[in-house]
Design a protein around this motif. Structure first.
Motif, short mmCIF file in Angstrom:
data_model
loop_
_atom_site.label_atom_id
_atom_site.label_comp_id
_atom_site.label_asym_id
_atom_site.label_seq_id
_atom_site.Cartn_x
_atom_site.Cartn_y
_atom_site.Cartn_z
N GLY A 256 0.84 -1.19 0.00
CA GLY A 256 0.00 0.00 0.00
C GLY A 256 0.88 1.24 0.00
N THR A 257 0.71 2.10 -0.98
CA THR A 257 1.55 3.29 -1.07
C THR A 257 0.80 4.53 -0.61
N ASP A 258 1.58 5.55 -0.28
CA ASP A 258 0.97 6.82 0.12
C ASP A 258 0.89 7.80 -1.04
N SER A 259 0.93 7.30 -2.26
CA SER A 259 0.83 8.16 -3.43
C SER A 259 -0.55 8.82 -3.48
N ARG A 260 -0.55 10.13 -3.74
CA ARG A 260 -1.82 10.89 -3.85
C ARG A 260 -2.31 10.96 -5.29
N LYS A 261 -1.78 10.13 -6.17
CA LYS A 261 -2.16 10.17 -7.58
C LYS A 261 -3.66 9.97 -7.73
N VAL B 147 -16.23 -4.39 -8.98
CA VAL B 147 -15.05 -4.77 -8.21
C VAL B 147 -13.87 -5.02 -9.14
N VAL B 148 -14.13 -5.78 -10.21
CA VAL B 148 -13.07 -6.08 -11.17
C VAL B 148 -12.58 -4.79 -11.83
N GLU B 149 -13.50 -3.92 -12.20
CA GLU B 149 -13.14 -2.65 -12.83
C GLU B 149 -12.28 -1.82 -11.90
N ALA B 150 -12.70 -1.73 -10.63
CA ALA B 150 -11.95 -0.93 -9.66
C ALA B 150 -10.58 -1.54 -9.40
N ALA B 151 -10.54 -2.87 -9.33
CA ALA B 151 -9.27 -3.53 -9.04
C ALA B 151 -8.26 -3.30 -10.16
N THR B 152 -8.70 -3.44 -11.39
CA THR B 152 -7.76 -3.29 -12.50
C THR B 152 -7.30 -1.85 -12.66
N LYS B 153 -8.13 -0.88 -12.28
CA LYS B 153 -7.73 0.52 -12.38
C LYS B 153 -6.82 0.94 -11.24
N SER B 154 -6.88 0.18 -10.13
CA SER B 154 -6.28 0.67 -8.90
C SER B 154 -5.00 -0.04 -8.50
N ILE B 155 -4.60 -1.05 -9.23
CA ILE B 155 -3.44 -1.81 -8.78
C ILE B 155 -2.35 -1.87 -9.84
N MET B 156 -1.15 -2.13 -9.35
CA MET B 156 -0.02 -2.47 -10.22
C MET B 156 0.43 -3.86 -9.78
N VAL B 157 0.66 -4.76 -10.72
CA VAL B 157 1.03 -6.13 -10.40
C VAL B 157 2.32 -6.51 -11.14
N ASP B 158 2.87 -7.66 -10.77
CA ASP B 158 4.06 -8.12 -11.49
C ASP B 158 3.67 -8.65 -12.86
N ASP B 159 4.63 -8.72 -13.75
CA ASP B 159 4.37 -9.09 -15.14
C ASP B 159 3.68 -10.45 -15.29
N ALA B 160 3.98 -11.39 -14.38
CA ALA B 160 3.46 -12.75 -14.52
C ALA B 160 1.95 -12.82 -14.37
N ILE B 161 1.33 -11.85 -13.69
CA ILE B 161 -0.13 -11.89 -13.51
C ILE B 161 -0.77 -10.64 -14.12
N ALA B 162 -0.08 -9.99 -15.04
CA ALA B 162 -0.60 -8.78 -15.68
C ALA B 162 -1.58 -9.15 -16.79
N ALA C 178 1.24 -6.98 -5.57
CA ALA C 178 0.17 -6.08 -6.00
C ALA C 178 0.32 -4.78 -5.23
N VAL C 179 0.33 -3.66 -5.94
CA VAL C 179 0.51 -2.34 -5.34
C VAL C 179 -0.81 -1.58 -5.44
N VAL C 180 -1.26 -1.03 -4.30
CA VAL C 180 -2.51 -0.27 -4.25
C VAL C 180 -2.21 1.11 -3.67
N ASN C 181 -2.72 2.16 -4.32
CA ASN C 181 -2.52 3.51 -3.80
C ASN C 181 -3.78 4.01 -3.09
N PHE C 182 -3.76 5.27 -2.62
CA PHE C 182 -4.89 5.83 -1.89
C PHE C 182 -6.19 5.71 -2.69
#
Length: 526
Positions: free
Chosen positions: A86-91, A278-293, A184-188
């Protein structure tokens, strides 16, 4: 031609009549159904492409060799470790939440390893507090190509800025010895989107809470959090527990447990009208490793976890203490792991032991301060075949390298010294080494040479007789790359697997519905 058009007797064609009844609409309906199917498939394909375009991704790791994976169970299955950052990015927040310039990758303020057991029916969510002082490995940023030197005694949440999520992964692997399979990386903004996508997350507060930093302002009792409130909830720390990032995990744990119950208990993922957001929000909100992209890859990953129930998810946090006595005044508000309890917890997870009394060789609680009682004694060998025990304090070791890697011998020497051996660094070998060797000169030193090879992660074939005297000579070759500066320290000999959860470790389960709160719970105003 007339004769060719005649029809033989008995086979005269019946006059064509106008069709009536059901057959009149079979073709139109079939055509419509076919077009609908094609359109549906096309729409689904385009929707998946749309979701795929949402997903950001990057490589695993930042240049360091991972530790070995866990052992397979009787059916050949192995555990899987997913690092949630979980990052503190305000993006995407339009300048909200202060620090308006922090719109990049941000800092890794939340670091949770989801350890999924081999049976895929239970899991542990291991929290590593952001302010914990650890040794950061050397990392190479995949975007810029910049290499950051290893740094000792630094806060864990600095890892993200030294090479992205891959550096966080390498750091976590170095600390816990858990091999990370995915991240999996999730921001604010992601927290807000996911909360809204499930129509809110239900929580229960023991008392009213008002925190001027996170802006959370809720009365005591039950609430369904909106996206905005969900973000405020997981960010709140000053008004809960001890006011630190360590205590904040109680809020994050309760939020994640409630989110998990929402996804599993109410069929959210089984109802397309609820699942798509949920799927729409998840794909817009996360960064993942290449193997599960990819949407289909993420769906397949989620499908493999579908049998995990909230009661089978343990939320764990290793014991930590604050660093008010740190020589660096700037680090006196941070924390450090309490040993041996922290390493014992990591070892339990690596060995796939249950932390909650479940069926996976459940450990019973035992005091952290009793290492002898908290480890599994090795079975005694028959007296007739037992080898004399090796006392590291009685063994002198000279470590040299037969490769050009800087610092390699020093790293190995430190590993051996940490285990009690009298190890020194010698002059580099004049001849390149094709592989690492551990040489002993006297027969009664073979056991010591074998122990040293094991401590450095070298195979038995590395042990060879040669030279004279009582000391052991280690020559490092290219197969010892993992011991280079900044690499995970996975070379030490495996320690016995603990049999007990340290009493000062925090362990809860995902089905707990008690109210959220703690020793310091109420109002905070800066």
């Amino acid at each position: 031609m007339a004769e060719q058009q005649e029809v033989r007797a008995g086979h005269r064609r019946k006059p064509r009549t106008k069709r009536t009844g059901p057959r009149r609409w079979i073709r139109p309906v079939a055509l419509t159904a076919g077009l609908t199917l094609v359109a549906g498939c096309t729409g689904a394909y385009l929707y998946v492409r749309h979701l795929d375009a949402n997903i950001q991704h990057g490589p695993l790791g930042a240049g360091n060799a991972p530790p070995p994976g866990g052992a397979a169970d009787e059916q050949g299955r192995t555990a899987m470790n997913i690092l949630v950052i979980g990052t503190d990015s305000r993006k995407g927040l339009g300048g909200g939440y202060g620090d308006q310039e922090n719109v990049g990758e941000g800092n890794n303020d939340v670091n949770i390893v989801l350890h999924v057991y081999p049976d895929r029916r239970s899991a542990v969510a291991l929290d590593l507090p952001r302010d914990t002082l650890v040794d950061l490995p050397a990392c190479r940023d995949p975007k810029t190509g910049t290499t950051f030197k290893a740094a000792r005694h630094r806060p864990l949440n600095e890892a993200m800025g030294r090479g992205g999520p891959g550096c966080v992964q390498d750091t976590v692997q170095s600390v816990t010895k858990l091999k990370i399979d995915h991240y999996a990386v999730v921001n604010f903004q992601g927290v807000k989107d996911l909360t809204d996508a499930v129509d809110g997350v239900d929580v229960n507060l023991c008392r009213a809470i008002k925190d001027s930093d996170s802006h959370l302002d809720l009365s005591a009792g039950r609430h369904t959090l909106t996206g905005e409130q969900g973000l405020q909830f997981v960010r709140t720390r000053h008004a809960v527990q001890d006011g630190s990032a360590v205590g904040r995990f109680s809020m994050q744990r309760d939020f994640l447990g409630a989110l998990l119950r929402k996804l599993t208990d109410k069929g959210t993922l089984l109802d397309p009208t609820k699942a798509f957001p949920v799927v729409e929000a998840a794909t817009k909100s996360i960064m993942v490793d290449d193997a599960i992209a990819g949407t289909t890859k993420l769906v397949a990953l989620a499908a493999g976890l579908k049998d995990i129930k909230p009661a089978e998810v343990a939320f764990a946090q290793p014991p930590v203490e604050y660093t008010a006595d740190d020589p660096d005044p700037l680090l006196r508000s941070k924390n450090r792991f309490v040993q041996p309890g922290a390493d014992q917890l990591f070892a339990l997870i690596l060995a796939d032991r249950s932390l909650t009394g479940g069926p996976d060789q459940a450990p019973a609680p035992a005091p952290t301060g009793s290492p002898a009682a908290a480890t599994t004694p090795a079975p005694a060998a028959p007296a007739t075949s037992a080898a004399p025990p090796v006392d590291p304090a009685d063994v002198s070791v000279s470590v040299v390298k037969g490769v050009s890697t800087p610092g390699l011998a020093t790293a190995a020497q430190k590993t051996l010294t940490g285990l009690g051996y009298r190890a020194t660094v010698g002059h580099d070998s004049t001849e390149p080494a094709a592989a690492s060797t551990v040489r002993y000169g006297q027969a009664d030193r073979r056991g010591a040479a074998e122990a040293i090879a094991g401590a450095l992660g070298l195979p038995d074939t590395a042990v060879t007789v040669g030279g004279s005297g009582r000391s052991v000579l280690v020559t490092l070759g290219p197969d010892y790359r993992a011991a280079a500066p900044g690499a995970p320290a996975a070379q030490a000999a495996p320690a016995p697997v603990p049999t007990a959860v340290p009493t000062d470790a925090s362990v809860h389960t995902g089905d707990e519905t008690t109210c959220s709160g703690g020793a310091k719970f109420g109002a905070f105003t800066r």
